[in-house]
Each structure stands twice: as structure tokens, then as C-alpha cells.
Motif scaffolding. Structure first.
Motif, PDB file in Angstrom:
ATOM      1  N   THR A   1      24.562  23.502 -18.845  1.00 34.06           N
ATOM      2  CA  THR A   1      25.140  22.250 -18.597  1.00 34.06           C
ATOM      3  C   THR A   1      26.317  22.206 -17.277  1.00 34.06           C
ATOM      4  OG1 THR A   1      24.864  21.681 -20.792  1.00 34.06           O
ATOM      5  CG2 THR A   1      26.543  20.425 -19.676  1.00 34.06           C
TER       6      THR A   1
ATOM      7  N   ASP B   1      23.316  26.333 -27.393  1.00 33.43           N
ATOM      8  CA  ASP B   1      23.505  26.349 -25.933  1.00 33.43           C
ATOM      9  C   ASP B   1      24.643  25.118 -25.439  1.00 33.43           C
ATOM     10  OD1 ASP B   1      21.431  24.637 -26.263  1.00 33.43           O
ATOM     11  OD2 ASP B   1      20.112  25.132 -24.752  1.00 33.43           O
TER      12      ASP B   1
ATOM     13  N   VAL C   1      29.194  16.384 -24.542  1.00 37.70           N
ATOM     14  CA  VAL C   1      28.557  17.365 -25.348  1.00 37.70           C
ATOM     15  C   VAL C   1      28.780  17.308 -26.718  1.00 37.70           C
ATOM     16  CG1 VAL C   1      28.224  18.781 -23.453  1.00 37.70           C
ATOM     17  CG2 VAL C   1      29.997  19.319 -25.144  1.00 37.70           C
TER      18      VAL C   1
ATOM     19  N   ALA D   1      27.363  26.900 -22.630  1.00 33.61           N
ATOM     20  CA  ALA D   1      27.204  25.598 -21.959  1.00 33.61           C
ATOM     21  C   ALA D   1      26.999  25.948 -20.434  1.00 33.61           C
ATOM     22  CB  ALA D   1      28.387  24.538 -21.973  1.00 33.61           C
TER      23      ALA D   1
ATOM     24  N   ASP E   1      24.765  22.192 -14.079  1.00 28.92           N
ATOM     25  CA  ASP E   1      24.258  21.105 -13.744  1.00 28.92           C
ATOM     26  C   ASP E   1      25.198  20.233 -12.983  1.00 28.92           C
ATOM     27  OD1 ASP E   1      21.701  21.583 -14.616  1.00 28.92           O
ATOM     28  OD2 ASP E   1      22.003  20.680 -16.503  1.00 28.92           O
TER      29      ASP E   1
ATOM     30  N   ARG F   1      24.238  21.117 -25.207  1.00 25.94           N
ATOM     31  CA  ARG F   1      23.627  20.368 -23.700  1.00 25.94           C
ATOM     32  C   ARG F   1      24.324  19.007 -23.653  1.00 25.94           C
ATOM     33  NH1 ARG F   1      19.722  22.808 -21.012  1.00 25.94           N
ATOM     34  NH2 ARG F   1      18.797  24.454 -22.183  1.00 25.94           N
TER      35      ARG F   1
END
Length: 608
Positions: A602, A538, A574, A599, A605, A540
Motif C-alpha cells: 500500500t 497485509d 486502511v 502495509a 502504491d 490494504r
């Protein structure tokens, strides 16, 4: 200027298909060394003459015929870059077959899809593992298949067994089959790597290859000739490497193959090539390695001056090429002489000491990086093309290099810029259509192929690329952003393998910086820190503050190059699995949609 053309330099009259290139070369120079093949037991390189290569090709072609290959049958080749790839490629054409290359790193599902879509009858694997994958794929089809064979001698169903099976096929039967294909018959079906969607089968004809090989050889005769040699380490499943191989073969340029790109630098001192084809990342790593060595010796400041001097020298050389007046600055001459002794001569030695030119393709080349290599005495010729254009569409030429551009259309080709800024292509190397006609619906306009790339033409008809049509970002403020320039600037950092700008529908721009594991490990060791290099599916963020502070300087420098509306406010660093073919294509291009999907957390975020 909205259109630029270059007239052809070579006529295709007298050539029936691609095999005539080898036939003509073997007749003209049978004893000339065409290949150098590594002998792991002896630890040396064995020369192969054009006659020897031709004989091997003919013997294997007879084996294909004896096994049951008919004119027009597809033969798949899945193997790392090696001499046997070249033999199998030409032998397939001598047998009248159509070649279907498959990247050696392809997954089982990808192999299955290609074998089924192309209707492959016989397959060749580099290893027993490759052959097993191909055999399983063949078994799942409903066609009359002829099995999978391997290039490795010490395995069952090796190519040598096919050669033995073909001893009773007559030369006359082979000649009839060799000449069965015309210029407009399919020579190969190449499946695109799918950076922006599902792979498509690109049908390239013998005319496409002949037109490109003969015209490019004529345009670059100064570089590609029988006095030179090269090392091919790009995947031969890619049309660029195969096209280069045919150009060298037809021109008498000696070829050596390397299956592992990491061994290239160590091998250059032995093979001493006069010409190399690379992707920009290779040039970035050569420059970064030189900077790191200078830093180890406490010479970072001196190296910075050397780098600036090389760029200035390269810029002056380009101005002279263009016929512009330049001032002969004594200080620049003295600095260049000093740094040539300290650094530049050693860099040329690392590359074998004989490299006259480097061709860069596959991704955008930073203009300053191009100028740097010109300044150390190794000019970089940047070119541009796609699978659909049988590799090169445009290219800079010796004595007429313009850093920041990908050159003018090559002989026999035309480039047009649409009203939307899309690069359109027409000419001898441009394919007629995909294997699946449904894929042609949006692929052409007014007889021109739509490349999907954005660009413009300067006053001299040189193409300057400006990004991908599908990669354009529209923010919530209605600003349309082309991320290529910013991303390329960030990717100039040795630590950054890929930069991905994001911000579709968002109030500001952010970015993901995908780290280069090897370079990051070396940097972390030098800094005395430890960075965990896990690669979760995924994707991070890596939160090390020292690393982020280091890369912030790179972000700031890239932001300084673009307008305020194009600047990135926030970024995440990343790690990702760069060997994952669902994420990265075999030519090391990132699949943007897959990255953004994996992602997603991420990216979100970045907007909290």
C-alpha cells in the motif's frame, strides 16, 4: 531553558517499602470505604473498607508464604482490571515478592517470554484460560515453580484455596516477611510494550513507587483525597493504573474497577466519580458523540458555535490562571450560558455530574480538545511519563493548566533537553536500569534516562512534546520531519484511530489513515453507504470515494497547520485488526515498524 526541576514535597523517611502505605492508611481510617466492587448477581456495587481490604491482602499473602513463596520471588499477575488484581498486587508485596504484571491480551509467546525472563515462580490469572496460559509458561521453565492460580472462585486452583492454605502462618511471620524488602529492593518488573523494539524488563523499586505516590498525592491533594472517588478502567498491568491505584489507596480516594472500557460511560451515572484518568481517544469519542447527537437533531451549526464558545471560554480561563488580563466579553458570557444549558451541562451529566478533573495521558492531547473540556467545566490535566519513570514525569496542576504542554516536572523530578532535543529524566521515580544490563548501554547519559521523546521547555519550565526520536522522517530531499503534530491533528477525526506519516527516503510525504471500525460503521450508516471492514494481515487500502472525500478535509486541515515541507501529498485509508497485539500495544499505541512492514504494498502504491 534546557533543564527544569521541582523540589520534592514529601519525605520518604519512616517508610520501609510500599506496604507501609496500606498499613498507615488502615491504621488511620480502617472503616473508610476504599473500594467499590461490582456484584453481578445483585446488580449493585458493594463497599469494601480499608480494614476489609487489608485483611484480604494479609490472608492471601499468608497463602503465598504457605505455598512456598520466598522473599524476592517473582509473582506474575495476568488479569483484566478488577478488585482482585489490587488484592493480589499488595498481597505479593506483603509476602516479600516482586510483582510481574502481564497484559491480559498477551499472546502465548509473550507470556512464555516474560515468565522465563523474569524467573516467575507463581502466577495468578484472572480466568481459567489465563491460568492455563501461565501454567504452560511455567512448565517450560527450569525453575522450581509453584503453579498458576485463578481469581475466579468457581474454578480449580482458585485464590481462595491459597487463602485456606495460609491459615497456619502467624502474624509475626507475615510481619517479618512484609518488612523484609527495603526501599531500594525491586518491587516490580514491568515489561515495556515494545512500540519501537523488543519488550524490556523495567525494574522499579519500592523507592520509585513511594517517591511517586507520596509526592504526587501532595501535589494533587485538591483532586486526590478521601472525599473523592474514581473509576479505573485502564489496564492494571500498566504502571500508570497501578500508580494511580496506590495514590488513591494511600490518600483514601474510593476506587471502582471496570474490566471493559466500553461500559464506562453507562456506569458513570451510578458511580459518579470526581476524577477520571483517560487516554485522549476517550475524550475525542465523548466530543464526537455529542456532535453526532446534535447532527441527528439538525443542530450541527449550533453545535459548531457551542464548540467554538467552549474553546474560547477555556482559553480565557487559562489566561486568567496565568495571571494575564482578559477582557470580560458580554457576548462570550451569554453564549456560554446558553450553550451550557443546551449542551455542556448534559455532557457533564454523561460523565456522572461530579467530575472535577480529568487526567489525560498515554498519547498527545490536542490543545483545542483540552480547551473544549475546560470550557464545558471539566478541566483536563495532561501529563507525561513512561514505564521507566514509574508513570508520571511531568504534569499540569490545578490552577496552572497550559493546553498544548504536558506541564512541569512533578515533585522530586528533573527534566533536561539534550542538544539533539531529546527529553532526559532524573529523580525519585526514574528507574535505575533494566533487568537485562545490556539494555542499559544507550539508556542513560550523565545520570539522566533517555526517554526517546523529542521536546522543549518553555519559559515556565513546562514541557512541550514534539515527537519520537525514532519516528523522525528524512526525505530524499534531506528534509528532517517530525510527524507528531500532523498525525495528532488527523487523529482528532473520530474516524481515524491512527495516522502514520511515511516518506523515509522518498521525494514527498504520504500517510496511512487507520480507521476506527466503530466510528466508521456509524458514519457509513448515516451516509447510506457500505464499507467492507475486512482486516487483512497485509493492510490494504479502502477505496470508497465518499470516505476519501470526507477524510480529505481532515488532511487539508492538518496540512494547514504545518510548513509546506511537512505537508502530506497522498494518503491511503486502511482497516487493520486493532486487537492484534503484534500490531497494537495493550495501551493502544501503534507499532509503526509492524504497520509499515504489513502495509508495504500500500505504501509503495503511494509513490507510483
Amino acid at each position: 531553558m534546557i533543564e527544569s526541576s521541582t523540589p520534592p514535597l514529601a519525605a520518604l523517611d519512616g517508610y520501609r517499602n510500599v506496604t507501609d502505605l496500606l498499613v498507615a492508611r488502615a491504621a488511620a481510617a480502617p472503616d473508610h470505604v476504599a473500594f467499590e466492587v461490582h456484584d453481578p448477581d445483585a446488580g449493585s456495587w458493594r463497599p469494601i473498607t480499608t480494614r476489609e481490604f487489608s485483611n484480604e491482602v494479609r490472608a492471601l499473602a499468608k497463602g503465598f508464604m504457605a505455598r512456598g513463596i520466598r522473599a524476592g520471588d517473582p509473582i506474575a499477575i495476568m488479569a483484566p482490571t478488577r478488585y482482585e488484581w489490587a488484592v493480589a498486587d499488595l498481597a505479593s508485596w506483603f509476602a516479600g515478592a516482586v510483582v510481574v504484571p502481564i497484559y491480559e491480551t498477551s499472546s502465548a509467546s509473550q507470556v512464555n517470554a516474560i515468565v522465563a525472563d523474569a524467573g516467575v515462580r507463581l502466577a495468578i490469572g484472572g480466568t481459567a484460560e489465563h491460568a492455563a496460559l501461565l501454567q504452560k509458561a511455567l512448565a517450560q521453565t527450569t525453575g522450581d515453580t509453584l503453579g498458576a492460580w485463578t481469581m475466579d472462585i468457581a474454578t480449580p486452583s482458585a485464590l481462595i484455596d491459597l487463602v485456606s492454605a495460609g491459615v497456619d502462618v502467624t502474624d509475626e511471620a507475615l510481619e517479618a516477611r512484609r518488612t523484609s524488602a527495603s526501599q531500594d529492593d525491586p518491587a516490580t518488573i514491568v515489561y515495556t510494550s515494545g512500540t519501537t523494539g523488543a519488550p524490556k524488563g523495567v525494574v522499579l523499586t519500592h523507592r520509585n513507587f513511594l517517591g511517586q505516590v507520596l509526592n504526587i498525592a501532595a501535589a494533587y491533594r485538591e483532586i486526590v483525597n478521601e472525599d473523592g472517588n474514581t473509576v479505573i478502567f485502564l489496564p492494571l498491568a500498566h504502571v500508570l493504573a497501578r500508580g494511580l491505584q496506590l495514590i488513591c489507596l494511600a490518600s483514601g480516594m474510593r476506587i471502582a474497577h471496570l474490566s471493559d472500557p466500553s461500559t464506562v460511560v453507562a456506569t458513570l451515572d451510578t458511580l459518579r466519580p470526581t476524577f477520571l484518568v483517560v487516554v485522549p481517544r476517550v475524550l475525542q469519542k465523548i466530543q464526537a458523540a455529542a456532535a453526532a447527537k446534535a447532527a441527528d437533531k439538525g443542530l450541527s451549526g449550533v453545535w459548531a458555535q457551542a464548540r467554538s464558545t467552549a474553546i474560547a471560554w477555556g482559553r480565557r480561563a487559562e489566561r486568567m490562571d496565568a495571571g494575564r488580563r482578559v477582557s470580560k466579553k458580554l457576548g462570550l458570557n451569554l453564549r456560554h450560558r446558553l450553550f451550557d444549558a443546551l449542551f455542556f451541562g448534559r455532557l457533564r451529566t454523561v460523565m456522572g455530574g461530579r467530575v472535577g478533573y480529568i487526567l489525560s495521558g498515554g498519547a498527545a492531547l490536542d490543545a483545542e480538545l483540552s480547551l473544549f473540556f475546560r470550557g464545558i467545566g471539566v478541566p483536563v490535566i495532561e501529563g507525561y511519563g513512561l514505564t521507566e519513570t514509574t508513570a508520571p514525569l511531568t504534569g499540569n496542576l490545578p490552577g496552572n493548566i497550559s493546553s498544548g504542554s504536558v506541564g512541569t516536572p512533578l515533585p522530586g523530578l528533573t527534566v533536561r533537553i539534550s542538544d539533539e532535543g531529546e527529553v532526559l529524566a532524573r529523580g525519585v521515580g526514574v528507574f535505575a536500569g533494566y533487568r537485562n544490563a545490556a539494555h542499559d548501554e544507550d539508556a542513560f547519559v550523565d545520570g539522566f534516562f533517555r526517554t526517546g521523546d523529542l521536546g522543549r521547555l518553555d519559559e515556565q519550565g513546562r514541557l512541550i512534546l514534539e515527537g519520537r526520536l525514532k519516528d523522525v522522517i528524512v526525505t530524499s530531499n534531506g528534509k528532517t520531519i517530525v510527524p507528531t503534530r500532523w498525525e495528532s491533528a488527523v487523529e482528532a477525526s473520530p474516524l481515524v484511530s491512527h495516522a502514520v506519516m511515511v516518506g523515509e527516503g522518498k521525494p514527498y510525504l504520504s500517510a496511512l489513515l487507520v480507521l476506527d471500525p466503530e466510528e466508521t460503521r456509524a458514519w457509513a450508516t448515516a451516509e447510506g453507504i457500505i464499507i467492507a471492514q475486512s482486516a487483512p494481515s497485509d493492510i490494504r487500502a479502502v477505496t470508497d470515494p465518499t470516505l476519501r472525500a470526507h477524510l480529505q478535509k481532515t488532511i487539508d486541515a492538518a496540512n494547514a497547520l504545518v510548513a509546506r515541507s511537512e505537508q502530506v501529498r497522498r494518503f491511503s485509508v486502511v482497516f487493520a485488526d486493532l486487537e492484534d497485539r503484534a500490531l497494537v500495544t495493550p495501551t493502544m499505541k501503534l507499532k509503526r515498524s509492524v504497520v509499515l512492514d504489513r502495509a508495504a504494498v500500500t505504501v509503495e502504491d503511494l509513490y507510483l
